[in-house]
Structures are given as structure tokens and as C-alpha cells.
Design a protein around this motif. Structure first.
Motif, PDB file in Angstrom:
ATOM      1  N   SER A 164     -13.043 -33.888   6.803  1.00  0.00           N
ATOM      2  CA  SER A 164     -11.808 -33.275   7.287  1.00  0.00           C
ATOM      3  C   SER A 164     -11.839 -31.765   7.120  1.00  0.00           C
ATOM      4  O   SER A 164     -12.508 -31.227   6.234  1.00  0.00           O
ATOM      5  CB  SER A 164     -10.599 -33.847   6.544  1.00  0.00           C
ATOM      6  OG  SER A 164     -10.701 -33.584   5.152  1.00  0.00           O
ATOM      7  N   LEU A 165     -11.097 -31.105   7.986  1.00  0.00           N
ATOM      8  CA  LEU A 165     -10.843 -29.666   7.901  1.00  0.00           C
ATOM      9  C   LEU A 165      -9.329 -29.519   7.922  1.00  0.00           C
ATOM     10  O   LEU A 165      -8.695 -29.691   8.961  1.00  0.00           O
ATOM     11  CB  LEU A 165     -11.485 -28.935   9.087  1.00  0.00           C
ATOM     12  CG  LEU A 165     -11.211 -27.436   9.222  1.00  0.00           C
ATOM     13  CD1 LEU A 165     -11.566 -26.700   7.941  1.00  0.00           C
ATOM     14  CD2 LEU A 165     -11.976 -26.855  10.400  1.00  0.00           C
ATOM     15  N   LEU A 166      -8.747 -29.232   6.755  1.00  0.00           N
ATOM     16  CA  LEU A 166      -7.296 -29.254   6.598  1.00  0.00           C
ATOM     17  C   LEU A 166      -6.779 -27.864   6.248  1.00  0.00           C
ATOM     18  O   LEU A 166      -7.331 -27.185   5.387  1.00  0.00           O
ATOM     19  CB  LEU A 166      -6.904 -30.252   5.503  1.00  0.00           C
ATOM     20  CG  LEU A 166      -7.462 -31.672   5.676  1.00  0.00           C
ATOM     21  CD1 LEU A 166      -7.072 -32.549   4.496  1.00  0.00           C
ATOM     22  CD2 LEU A 166      -6.975 -32.283   6.984  1.00  0.00           C
ATOM     23  N   ARG A 167      -5.696 -27.475   6.909  1.00  0.00           N
ATOM     24  CA  ARG A 167      -5.144 -26.131   6.734  1.00  0.00           C
ATOM     25  C   ARG A 167      -3.679 -26.225   6.329  1.00  0.00           C
ATOM     26  O   ARG A 167      -2.870 -26.806   7.044  1.00  0.00           O
ATOM     27  CB  ARG A 167      -5.261 -25.335   8.028  1.00  0.00           C
ATOM     28  CG  ARG A 167      -6.634 -25.399   8.708  1.00  0.00           C
ATOM     29  CD  ARG A 167      -6.636 -24.557   9.961  1.00  0.00           C
ATOM     30  NE  ARG A 167      -7.860 -24.701  10.734  1.00  0.00           N
ATOM     31  CZ  ARG A 167      -7.924 -25.271  11.935  1.00  0.00           C
ATOM     32  NH1 ARG A 167      -6.817 -25.758  12.493  1.00  0.00           N
ATOM     33  NH2 ARG A 167      -9.071 -25.348  12.576  1.00  0.00           N
ATOM     34  N   GLY A 168      -3.343 -25.619   5.198  1.00  0.00           N
ATOM     35  CA  GLY A 168      -1.970 -25.649   4.709  1.00  0.00           C
ATOM     36  C   GLY A 168      -1.219 -24.367   5.011  1.00  0.00           C
ATOM     37  O   GLY A 168      -1.538 -23.635   5.947  1.00  0.00           O
ATOM     38  N   ASN A 169      -0.189 -24.086   4.203  1.00  0.00           N
ATOM     39  CA  ASN A 169       0.664 -22.916   4.427  1.00  0.00           C
ATOM     40  C   ASN A 169      -0.103 -21.615   4.192  1.00  0.00           C
ATOM     41  O   ASN A 169      -0.817 -21.480   3.195  1.00  0.00           O
ATOM     42  CB  ASN A 169       1.865 -22.944   3.480  1.00  0.00           C
ATOM     43  CG  ASN A 169       2.826 -24.071   3.795  1.00  0.00           C
ATOM     44  OD1 ASN A 169       2.859 -24.572   4.912  1.00  0.00           O
ATOM     45  ND2 ASN A 169       3.617 -24.471   2.812  1.00  0.00           N
ATOM     46  N   ARG A 170       0.070 -20.674   5.087  1.00  0.00           N
ATOM     47  CA  ARG A 170      -0.469 -19.318   4.940  1.00  0.00           C
ATOM     48  C   ARG A 170       0.558 -18.331   5.486  1.00  0.00           C
ATOM     49  O   ARG A 170       1.410 -18.686   6.300  1.00  0.00           O
ATOM     50  CB  ARG A 170      -1.779 -19.155   5.717  1.00  0.00           C
ATOM     51  CG  ARG A 170      -2.937 -19.999   5.200  1.00  0.00           C
ATOM     52  CD  ARG A 170      -3.826 -19.222   4.260  1.00  0.00           C
ATOM     53  NE  ARG A 170      -4.858 -20.061   3.665  1.00  0.00           N
ATOM     54  CZ  ARG A 170      -6.010 -19.602   3.183  1.00  0.00           C
ATOM     55  NH1 ARG A 170      -6.278 -18.306   3.248  1.00  0.00           N
ATOM     56  NH2 ARG A 170      -6.888 -20.410   2.630  1.00  0.00           N
ATOM     57  N   TYR A 171       0.458 -17.091   5.064  1.00  0.00           N
ATOM     58  CA  TYR A 171       1.310 -16.033   5.600  1.00  0.00           C
ATOM     59  C   TYR A 171       0.457 -14.787   5.765  1.00  0.00           C
ATOM     60  O   TYR A 171      -0.677 -14.714   5.267  1.00  0.00           O
ATOM     61  CB  TYR A 171       2.494 -15.753   4.666  1.00  0.00           C
ATOM     62  CG  TYR A 171       2.087 -15.360   3.263  1.00  0.00           C
ATOM     63  CD1 TYR A 171       1.816 -14.030   2.933  1.00  0.00           C
ATOM     64  CD2 TYR A 171       1.958 -16.319   2.261  1.00  0.00           C
ATOM     65  CE1 TYR A 171       1.424 -13.674   1.650  1.00  0.00           C
ATOM     66  CE2 TYR A 171       1.570 -15.977   0.976  1.00  0.00           C
ATOM     67  CZ  TYR A 171       1.304 -14.656   0.674  1.00  0.00           C
ATOM     68  OH  TYR A 171       0.905 -14.302  -0.591  1.00  0.00           O
ATOM     69  N   SER A 172       0.988 -13.796   6.457  1.00  0.00           N
ATOM     70  CA  SER A 172       0.254 -12.559   6.683  1.00  0.00           C
ATOM     71  C   SER A 172       1.055 -11.370   6.169  1.00  0.00           C
ATOM     72  O   SER A 172       2.273 -11.451   5.992  1.00  0.00           O
ATOM     73  CB  SER A 172      -0.058 -12.393   8.173  1.00  0.00           C
ATOM     74  OG  SER A 172      -0.919 -13.436   8.616  1.00  0.00           O
ATOM     75  N   VAL A 173       0.354 -10.273   5.923  1.00  0.00           N
ATOM     76  CA  VAL A 173       0.998  -9.080   5.378  1.00  0.00           C
ATOM     77  C   VAL A 173       0.582  -7.853   6.179  1.00  0.00           C
ATOM     78  O   VAL A 173      -0.444  -7.854   6.869  1.00  0.00           O
ATOM     79  CB  VAL A 173       0.641  -8.869   3.888  1.00  0.00           C
ATOM     80  CG1 VAL A 173       0.902 -10.130   3.081  1.00  0.00           C
ATOM     81  CG2 VAL A 173      -0.810  -8.434   3.724  1.00  0.00           C
ATOM     82  N   ALA A 174       1.390  -6.814   6.076  1.00  0.00           N
ATOM     83  CA  ALA A 174       1.047  -5.511   6.639  1.00  0.00           C
ATOM     84  C   ALA A 174       1.070  -4.488   5.513  1.00  0.00           C
ATOM     85  O   ALA A 174       1.878  -4.597   4.582  1.00  0.00           O
ATOM     86  CB  ALA A 174       2.034  -5.115   7.735  1.00  0.00           C
ATOM     87  N   VAL A 175       0.179  -3.521   5.603  1.00  0.00           N
ATOM     88  CA  VAL A 175       0.140  -2.438   4.621  1.00  0.00           C
ATOM     89  C   VAL A 175       0.265  -1.119   5.380  1.00  0.00           C
ATOM     90  O   VAL A 175      -0.560  -0.809   6.244  1.00  0.00           O
ATOM     91  CB  VAL A 175      -1.159  -2.460   3.793  1.00  0.00           C
ATOM     92  CG1 VAL A 175      -1.126  -1.351   2.741  1.00  0.00           C
ATOM     93  CG2 VAL A 175      -1.357  -3.819   3.125  1.00  0.00           C
ATOM     94  N   LEU A 176       1.300  -0.360   5.061  1.00  0.00           N
ATOM     95  CA  LEU A 176       1.578   0.910   5.726  1.00  0.00           C
ATOM     96  C   LEU A 176       1.213   2.074   4.812  1.00  0.00           C
ATOM     97  O   LEU A 176       1.180   1.930   3.585  1.00  0.00           O
ATOM     98  CB  LEU A 176       3.060   1.002   6.095  1.00  0.00           C
ATOM     99  CG  LEU A 176       3.682  -0.202   6.813  1.00  0.00           C
ATOM    100  CD1 LEU A 176       5.163   0.054   7.070  1.00  0.00           C
ATOM    101  CD2 LEU A 176       2.945  -0.494   8.107  1.00  0.00           C
ATOM    102  N   ASP A 177       0.970   3.237   5.430  1.00  0.00           N
ATOM    103  CA  ASP A 177       0.737   4.442   4.631  1.00  0.00           C
ATOM    104  C   ASP A 177       1.548   5.629   5.137  1.00  0.00           C
ATOM    105  O   ASP A 177       1.428   6.733   4.609  1.00  0.00           O
ATOM    106  CB  ASP A 177      -0.750   4.794   4.598  1.00  0.00           C
ATOM    107  CG  ASP A 177      -1.287   5.276   5.947  1.00  0.00           C
ATOM    108  OD1 ASP A 177      -0.592   5.094   6.970  1.00  0.00           O
ATOM    109  OD2 ASP A 177      -2.409   5.831   5.968  1.00  0.00           O
ATOM    110  N   GLY A 178       2.372   5.415   6.158  1.00  0.00           N
ATOM    111  CA  GLY A 178       3.183   6.492   6.709  1.00  0.00           C
ATOM    112  C   GLY A 178       2.532   7.210   7.874  1.00  0.00           C
ATOM    113  O   GLY A 178       3.174   8.045   8.520  1.00  0.00           O
ATOM    114  N   GLY A 179       1.271   6.902   8.146  1.00  0.00           N
ATOM    115  CA  GLY A 179       0.582   7.547   9.259  1.00  0.00           C
ATOM    116  C   GLY A 179       0.690   6.778  10.558  1.00  0.00           C
ATOM    117  O   GLY A 179       0.008   7.103  11.538  1.00  0.00           O
TER     118      GLY A 179
END
Length: 343
Positions: A164-179
Motif C-alpha cells: 500500500s501507498l497511504l497518505r494522511g493529513n498534510r498542510y503547506s506553509v509560506a515564508v515571507l521576507d517582505g520582498g
């Protein structure tokens, strides 16, 4: 596999037309189901994925040799975003295995309709079964779902003795620097709000310098919502959360009509369409947090200058690219094609 790839590419060419009868019918049926898909977001998803499916791109991703021993591969599709199971379907039939699909009740029309189109263009036939039956009739399983669902499926696959290939909960993020440019800010809005924030590639946490003026970023969220409107249920789901934030005097912002919600605080994932704005003093502290949570994340969206300072073993993309995955992207960092060719 050249003939199969050709059939997929021809089906995709036909489906690039919003008025193509099979696509139009499947879209209409999908919008009538109990989900949070909107007409605009659905068109975005179908158009984006169909545009990738050429004979050359399929051959580059899947290879041109069929597997030596085809088996029945069951695929349980998540229904959180449109066409969530398309990549798995393409990978299974594109390397020569036999596809057994189980669609979500929230989106039961799109994938079967496209699979039928591929068959009509000379590709292999596909079969769809109930979720409860898929493990019993499969020789291997690919599934995406909640952590609870995946735990149940893991036990079922162990009992049935199938890989099996099983995928659970994931989330994504952003990283800003002001530019970030205006285009970057609009891209961030798409990354966070498209599909009502329900996908694993949706940005849920935004790390930003503590002295960064957030107003231009919030304005971009409003501009995006003016282009692709929120699902009517989104404001209702955010209403209680906004009321709570107001009651405890927690800093937050929201769009007119509660089409999005942003709260300032610790790096804790909120509910869909509720973005957490996380201030930081030094990028090194963000990098440390990301490294400690890498196994929970799907991707990181940031400018190149920021990404170069983050040595994190997670997919990294430009702002505005999270909802535009390439054909060969690896959910949860696992190569689906390699899994299928190894069966």
C-alpha cells in the motif's frame, strides 16, 4: 505504453474545452454534490491538469515500457479538491496496471467521466467500486484521507497482505521576507484560498517578519476573492471562529462577508480558509520550526531568496505555484510511479 499515453493526451485535449459535452456534464453533476467546489475553482483545476497531459510529458513521467506483471491497483480518491485522484489514475494505467477506483461521495463524477473518455480514445477500461470493497478486490492499494481513515486502511492492507501507498493529513506553509511583489502576494492568496483551503497544498501557515506591514497581503486576499468567489458555506464555517477571536481580543483580519479569516499567533494550523499569520524575528527560528515539522508538511511556498536559506527536505515552490503542481510531483515526498513499478 505509447497508445495509452496517446489516448490520455487526446482525452485531455478534448477536455480543455469547457463546453465539451462530457466535461460539461461531469462539472454540472459535481457542482450539485455536497462539497465546497465552486464553478471557478473547478474550472481552474480541470484546465490546469488537462494542460499538462501531452504524450511527451506522460512519457517523461511514466516511461514507455509497461510493467511486466500487471495487477489490480485500488485507488481511494480523496474528495477535498477537484480531480484529487487524477494523478494516481494516470500513474496506474500509464504504466500498465489495471485501475480499480473508489471515488468520494463529494466528487463522484469527474474522474469516472475522464476515465471513460480515455477508454473511448483507445485507452484501457477502468472500474469503480465502493470504498468498502476496494481492499478485497485489489492486489495493491493507493489511498489518501484523514489520519483516522489511513490508520484503518493500513490495518486492512496488513490483514489482506497487500502492498500500500497511504497518505494522511498534510498542510503547506509560506515564508515571507517582505520582498514580495504584488504578483507574489496575489500568488500567496491563490495558494491559501483556492479550493477553500481544503487541500494539502493549501497554505495554512504564513511566517512573516514581525514588523512586516500585513495590509498589502490582506488586500491581495480580497482581490483574489473578488476574482474567484468563495463557496457560500465558507463564511458560515468561519463565523464562529471570528466571533471567538473578537471575544478574546485576539488580533485578526477578515474579508468582507467573511470570505477568509487571518489570525495572528503561534504556528498552529486552523480550520480551512482560516490562515494563521505567524510573526518571526529571525529566519533561522523559522527554519528550525520547519525542520521539526517536516513530516507534517506538503510544501513550502516562498521567494527563491528565502528558499535558499531553508534547508528543509520538503517540496519548495514559488508563491503562486502551490495549486499548480507539475505532473510528476510526489505527494508526501513519495514517488507514486516508482511504487507502482516496484509492485
Amino acid at each position: 505504453m505509447v497508445e495509452v499515453h496517446r489516448a490520455i493526451a487526446e482525452a485531455a485535449r478534448l477536455w480543455q474545452d469547457p463546453d465539451y459535452p462530457a466535461r460539461k456534464r461531469a462539472v454540472r453533476q459535481t457542482l450539485a454534490e455536497s462539497n465546497r467546489f465552486t464553478e471557478g475553482a473547478l474550472a481552474f483545476a480541470v484546465n490546469q491538469q488537462m494542460s499538462l497531459l501531452t504524450e511527451d510529458s506522460l512519457a517523461a513521467w511514466l516511461g514507455t515500457e509497461a510493467v511486466a506483471n500487471p495487477i489490480h491497483v485500488g485507488v481511494i480518491e480523496a474528495g477535498n479538491v477537484p480531480f484529487a485522484g487524477l494523478q494516481d489514475y494516470l500513474a496506474v494505467v500509464g504504466v500498465g496496471h489495471r485501475f480499480l477506483g473508489a471515488v468520494s461521495r463529494r466528487s463522484p463524477w469527474l474522474l469516472p467521466a475522464f476515465a471513460d473518455e480515455v477508454a473511448e480514445q483507445g485507452g484501457p477500461g477502468s472500474h469503480f467500486v465502493d470504498n468498502d470493497a476496494v481492499v478485497d478486490v485489489s492486489d495493491a492499494l493507493i489511498a489518501s484521507g484523514t489520519d483516522e481513515t489511513i490508520a484503518t486502511l493500513e490495518s486492512a492492507c496488513e490483514e489482506a497482505d497487500i502492498p500500500s501507498l497511504l497518505r494522511g493529513n498534510r498542510y503547506s506553509v509560506a515564508v515571507l521576507d517582505g520582498g514580495e511583489t504584488e504578483e507574489d502576494r496575489l500568488g500567496l492568496a491563490e495558494d491559501a484560498l483556492l479550493h477553500e483551503g481544503l487541500g494539502c497544498r493549501n497554505v495554512a501557515l504564513v511566517f512573516a517578519p514581525k514588523d512586516l506591514d500585513a495590509d498589502p497581503y490582506f488586500e491581495a486576499l480580497s482581490v483574489f476573492r473578488g476574482t474567484l468567489q468563495a463557496h457560500p458555506d465558507t463564511s458560515g464555517s468561519l463565523k464562529m471562529q471570528q466571533a471567538f477571536l473578537a471575544a478574546v481580543k485576539a488580533p485578526h483580519a477578515y474579508g468582507e462577508g467573511l470570505v477568509y479569516l487571518v489570525s495572528r499567533g503561534e504556528a498552529e494550523v486552523q480550520s480551512p480558509a482560516h490562515i494563521r499569520w505567524v510573526p518571526y524575528s529571525e529566519l533561522a527560528e523559522v527554519s528550525e520550526w520547519l525542520a521539526g515539522h517536516a513530516d507534517e508538511m506538503q510544501l513550502i511556498a516562498a521567494r527563491v531568496a528565502v528558499r535558499e536559506q531553508l534547508a528543509i527536505p520538503v517540496e519548495m515552490v514559488d508563491l503562486g505555484e502551490a495549486q499548480r503542481p507539475p505532473l510528476d510531483w510526489k505527494p508526501d515526498g513519495v514517488d507514486t510511479v516508482a511504487f507502482l513499478r516496484g509492485l
